[in-house]
Design an enzyme around this catalytic site. Structure first.
Site, PDB file in Angstrom:
ATOM      1  N   ASN A 162       0.806  -1.230   0.000  1.00  0.00           N
ATOM      2  CA  ASN A 162       0.000   0.000   0.000  1.00  0.00           C
ATOM      3  C   ASN A 162       0.833   1.271   0.000  1.00  0.00           C
ATOM      4  O   ASN A 162       0.482   2.249   0.668  1.00  0.00           O
ATOM      5  CB  ASN A 162      -0.934   0.017   1.221  1.00  0.00           C
ATOM      6  CG  ASN A 162      -1.939  -1.119   1.155  1.00  0.00           C
ATOM      7  OD1 ASN A 162      -2.147  -1.703   0.087  1.00  0.00           O
ATOM      8  ND2 ASN A 162      -2.551  -1.436   2.269  1.00  0.00           N
ATOM      9  N   ASN A 199      -2.996  -0.111  -3.548  1.00  0.00           N
ATOM     10  CA  ASN A 199      -4.367  -0.479  -3.282  1.00  0.00           C
ATOM     11  C   ASN A 199      -5.286   0.363  -4.173  1.00  0.00           C
ATOM     12  O   ASN A 199      -5.198   1.585  -4.167  1.00  0.00           O
ATOM     13  CB  ASN A 199      -4.617  -0.184  -1.800  1.00  0.00           C
ATOM     14  CG  ASN A 199      -5.964  -0.655  -1.336  1.00  0.00           C
ATOM     15  OD1 ASN A 199      -6.885  -0.786  -2.134  1.00  0.00           O
ATOM     16  ND2 ASN A 199      -6.063  -0.911  -0.053  1.00  0.00           N
ATOM     17  N   PRO A 200      -6.164  -0.280  -4.958  1.00  0.00           N
ATOM     18  CA  PRO A 200      -7.040   0.498  -5.843  1.00  0.00           C
ATOM     19  C   PRO A 200      -7.911   1.513  -5.085  1.00  0.00           C
ATOM     20  O   PRO A 200      -8.239   2.570  -5.632  1.00  0.00           O
ATOM     21  CB  PRO A 200      -7.910  -0.565  -6.508  1.00  0.00           C
ATOM     22  CG  PRO A 200      -7.115  -1.803  -6.440  1.00  0.00           C
ATOM     23  CD  PRO A 200      -6.330  -1.719  -5.164  1.00  0.00           C
ATOM     24  N   SER A 201      -8.229   1.231  -3.839  1.00  0.00           N
ATOM     25  CA  SER A 201      -9.006   2.208  -3.054  1.00  0.00           C
ATOM     26  C   SER A 201      -8.188   3.473  -2.832  1.00  0.00           C
ATOM     27  O   SER A 201      -8.713   4.588  -2.818  1.00  0.00           O
ATOM     28  CB  SER A 201      -9.395   1.645  -1.698  1.00  0.00           C
ATOM     29  OG  SER A 201      -9.893   0.364  -1.819  1.00  0.00           O
ATOM     30  N   SER A 234      -5.876 -11.018   3.219  1.00  0.00           N
ATOM     31  CA  SER A 234      -5.221  -9.715   3.136  1.00  0.00           C
ATOM     32  C   SER A 234      -4.117  -9.799   2.082  1.00  0.00           C
ATOM     33  O   SER A 234      -3.588 -10.884   1.817  1.00  0.00           O
ATOM     34  CB  SER A 234      -4.611  -9.348   4.488  1.00  0.00           C
ATOM     35  OG  SER A 234      -3.491 -10.165   4.747  1.00  0.00           O
ATOM     36  N   THR A 235      -3.803  -8.657   1.478  1.00  0.00           N
ATOM     37  CA  THR A 235      -2.733  -8.643   0.480  1.00  0.00           C
ATOM     38  C   THR A 235      -1.424  -9.115   1.114  1.00  0.00           C
ATOM     39  O   THR A 235      -0.608  -9.756   0.461  1.00  0.00           O
ATOM     40  CB  THR A 235      -2.545  -7.227  -0.086  1.00  0.00           C
ATOM     41  OG1 THR A 235      -3.828  -6.661  -0.296  1.00  0.00           O
ATOM     42  CG2 THR A 235      -1.803  -7.257  -1.390  1.00  0.00           C
ATOM     43  N   GLY A 236      -1.251  -8.787   2.398  1.00  0.00           N
ATOM     44  CA  GLY A 236      -0.054  -9.220   3.107  1.00  0.00           C
ATOM     45  C   GLY A 236       0.072 -10.726   3.123  1.00  0.00           C
ATOM     46  O   GLY A 236       1.115 -11.286   2.789  1.00  0.00           O
ATOM     47  N   HIS A 242     -10.890  -8.472   6.690  1.00  0.00           N
ATOM     48  CA  HIS A 242      -9.867  -9.485   6.913  1.00  0.00           C
ATOM     49  C   HIS A 242      -9.950 -10.025   8.332  1.00  0.00           C
ATOM     50  O   HIS A 242     -10.373  -9.327   9.232  1.00  0.00           O
ATOM     51  CB  HIS A 242      -8.484  -8.890   6.711  1.00  0.00           C
ATOM     52  CG  HIS A 242      -8.305  -8.260   5.373  1.00  0.00           C
ATOM     53  ND1 HIS A 242      -8.578  -8.920   4.209  1.00  0.00           N
ATOM     54  CD2 HIS A 242      -7.879  -7.033   5.021  1.00  0.00           C
ATOM     55  CE1 HIS A 242      -8.323  -8.116   3.190  1.00  0.00           C
ATOM     56  NE2 HIS A 242      -7.909  -6.966   3.653  1.00  0.00           N
TER      57      HIS A 242
END
Ligand SMILES: *[C@@H]1O[C@H](CO)[C@@H](O)[C@H](O)[C@H]1NC(C)=O
Ligand SMILES: *[C@@H]1O[C@H](CO)[C@@H](O)[C@H](O)[C@H]1NC(C)=O
Ligand SMILES: *[C@@H]1O[C@H](CO)[C@@H](O)[C@H](O)[C@H]1NC(C)=O
Ligand SMILES: *[C@@H]1O[C@H](CO)[C@@H](O)[C@H](O)[C@H]1NC(C)=O
Ligand SMILES: *[C@@H]1O[C@H](CO)[C@@H](O)[C@H](O)[C@H]1NC(C)=O
Ligand SMILES: *[C@@H]1O[C@H](CO)[C@@H](O)[C@H](O)[C@H]1NC(C)=O
Ligand SMILES: *[C@@H]1O[C@H](CO)[C@@H](O)[C@H](O)[C@H]1NC(C)=O
Length: 370
Positions: free
Chosen positions: A181, A200-202, A286-288, A334
Site C-alpha cells: 500500500n 491499493n485500488p481504493s 489480506s494482500t499481506g 480481513h
C-alpha cells in the site's frame, strides 16, 4: 560367596568411576558454564521444545485473546529459531501445484492473450473484463525476476510494532523486499530497499484522483521506491479496474523504468481456495498474507516483519495498528488474528521467520555474548 563379594567391589568401582566422570565433566566446564548454567540451559531447551510444539499445532480460534498467550509467545520468541528445510520445500511444492506464482502471479504478455477474457477475482456474477490490444501492449513481457529463485526475502507489513524497532538495517540486507500500500520507508525502523510494492485500488480512488491531469502526487510517492515493481490487484473487484489502468498508463509514460503490473486474478483466486481448504475462512485474504504465500513459493527464506494485529506488544505496551498512521482495523474484511495464527504455525514449523521484537541493537548482542 567370593564371587558375590567381587561383584560388589566391581559395582562400587563402577559407581566411583562414573561419579568421577561426572565430576570431571562439571570440573572442566566452568570456564564457559557452571553446572547450574548447564541445568538452566537444558530446562530452557525443554521449555522451547514444548512451546514450539504448542504453537506448531495452535488452532485458529474464532476470536484470539492475546492475553491468554502473551507470556508463552514472548518466551517462544526468545527461543532460537529452528528452520526445517523439509517442511519448507513441502510447502513450496504445495503452493507451486495449487497456484504457481512462478508463472502466474501477474498478467504478462506471455501468459495472457490479447483477446482473452479476464474473470474477476471475487465474483463470477459480473461480466469478465475483456482484454484489449492496447492494454495487452502495456503488460510486461515476463515476470521481472522470472527464472531465478529469490534468496532471502523480507515481507514488511504495516504493523505498529515496527515503530522504534530499529529493523531497517536488517530488512535492507535482504535480497528481495516486499512492501504494501505504498507504505512509508525510512532507514531506522522499516528500511528503504524495495523490490515489490502493492498499490491499493481504493488508494488510487480516494487519494490520487484525477491522475491524468495531476499525476505529480502519485509520481512523487512512487519515486521513493526507486525502480521497484508496483503491483495492483486491478481485477479484484470491478471498481478497481478503471483506476488501475489509468495509473498504469500515466506511470508507464512518465516513469518507464518503474514497472507497473497487475495481479493475475486467477492466481489470487487459487490462493484463496488453497487457504480456505486449510480452514482459513475470511471474505478475502489480506494482500499481506497473499504475498507471504507468494514469497514462500519464490524465496529461499522468508522473513516476516510488521505483522501484528493486536493493540499491545509482547511487553503489553500499547502499539498503534499501523506504523505510519492512526488507522484502525476494518473488522468486516480481513481476519488478521486468524492469519497471524497461521504465520505463527509456519514459524514454529520452521517454514518462515516471524519477527515480533525490536531488531538486535549492540546492547542486545553484548548480552548474548556474556
Ligand atoms: C521437519 O519437518 C518434517 C516434515 O513435516 C518432519 O517430519 C521432521 O520431523 C521435521 N524435522 C525437525 C527437526 O523438526
Ligand atoms: C506453472 O505454470 C507453467 C506455465 O503454465 C507450467 O509450465 C508449469 O509446469 C507450472 N508448474 C507447476 C508446478 O504446475
Ligand atoms: C513464454 O513462455 C514460454 C513457455 O513458458 C517460453 O518458452 C517462452 O520463451 C516465453 N516467451 C517470452 C517472450 O517470454
Ligand atoms: C483470440 O484470437 C485467437 C487468434 O489470435 C483466436 O484463435 C481466438 O478464437 C480468439 N479468441 C476470442 C475469444 O476471440
Ligand atoms: C518511540 O520512541 C519515541 C522516542 O523515544 C517515543 O516517544 C515513542 O512513544 C515510541 N513509540 C512507540 C510506539 O514505542
Ligand atoms: C532505475 O532505472 C534507470 C533506467 O533503467 C537506471 O538508470 C537507474 O540507475 C535505476 N535506478 C536504480 C536505483 O536502480
Ligand atoms: C521512521 O518511521 C517510523 C514510522 O513512521 C517513525 O516512528 C520513526 O520516527 C521514523 N524514524 C526516522 C528516523 O525517520
Amino acid at each position: 560367596m567370593e564371587l558375590a563379594f567381587l561383584q560388589w567391589i566391581f559395582r562400587l568401582l563402577m559407581v566411583l568411576i562414573l561419579f568421577q566422570g561426572v565430576c570431571v565433566m562439571f570440573y572442566y566446564t566452568p570456564n564457559t558454564h557452571s553446572s547450574r548454567d548447564v541445568m538452566t540451559e537444558t530446562l530452557q531447551q525443554l521449555h522451547c521444545a514444548k512451546l514450539r510444539q504448542k504453537f506448531s499445532v495452535i488452532k485458529p480460534a474464532k476470536s484470539i485473546v492475546l492475553k491468554s498467550f502473551t507470556q508463552d509467545l514472548s518466551d517462544f520468541m526468545n527461543c532460537p529459531y529452528k528452520s526445517n528445510q523439509t517442511e519448507r520445500e513441502l510447502n513450496r511444492i504445495r503452493l507451486q501445484f495449487c497456484c504457481n506464482a512462478t508463472e502466474t502471479l501477474m498478467l504478462t504478455k506471455n501468459n495472457t492473450a490479447d483477446n482473452q477474457t479476464i474473470p474477476y477475482e471475487t465474483t463470477t456474477k459480473k461480466k469478465p473484463f475483456q482484454m484489449t490490444a492496447a492494454l495487452h501492449s502495456m503488460l510486461p513481457e515476463d515476470i521481472p525476476w522470472s527464472g531465478r529463485r529469490l534468496g532471502r526475502c523480507a515481507v514488511v507489513g504495516s504493523g505498529g510494532i515496527l515503530k522504534n524497532s530499529s529493523c531497517g538495517r536488517e530488512i535492507d540486507s535482504a535480497d528481495f523486499v516486499i512492501r504494501f500500500n505504498l507504505a512509508a520507508v525510512n532507514d531506522s525502523d522499516v528500511g528503504m530497499k524495495t523490490d515489490l510494492v502493492t498499490v491499493n485500488p481504493s488508494q488510487l480512488r480516494s487519494v490520487y484522483k484525477n491522475l491524468e491531469k495531476n499525476p505529480d502526487p502519485l509520481l512523487k510517492r512512487v519515486s521513493v521506491y526507486g525502480n521497484a515493481t508496483l503491483i495492483i490487484p486491478a481485477f479484484a473487484y470491478t471498481f478497481c479496474t478503471t483506476n488501475s489502468i489509468k495509473a498504469l498508463k500515466v506511470l508507464q509514460s512518465i516513469r518507464p523504468q518503474q514497472p507497473v503490473v497487475f495481479f493475475s486474478p486467477s492466481y489470487l483466486r487459487m490462493l484463496d481456495r488453497f487457504w480456505k481448504g486449510r480452514g482459513l475462512r475470511e471474505v478475502r485474504l489480506s494482500t499481506g498474507f497473499m504475498l507471504i504465500s507468494t514469497a514462500m513459493e519464490l524465496c529461499e527464506h522468508v522473513h516476516v516483519y510488521g505483522f501484528w494485529p493486536f493493540g499491545s506488544d509482547l511487553q503489553e505496551r500499547p502499539v498503534p495498528y499501523h506504523y505510519y498512521d492512526q488507522g484502525t482495523p476494518s473488522r468486516h474484511m480481513h481476519k488478521m488474528p486468524e492469519e497471524f495464527v497461521r504465520l505463527l504455525q509456519l514459524h514454529s514449523q520452521g517454514v518462515l521467520t516471524l519477527h515480533l521484537q525490536p531488531c538486535s541493537s549492540p546492547g542486545v548482542d553484548l548480552e548474548n555474548h556474556l
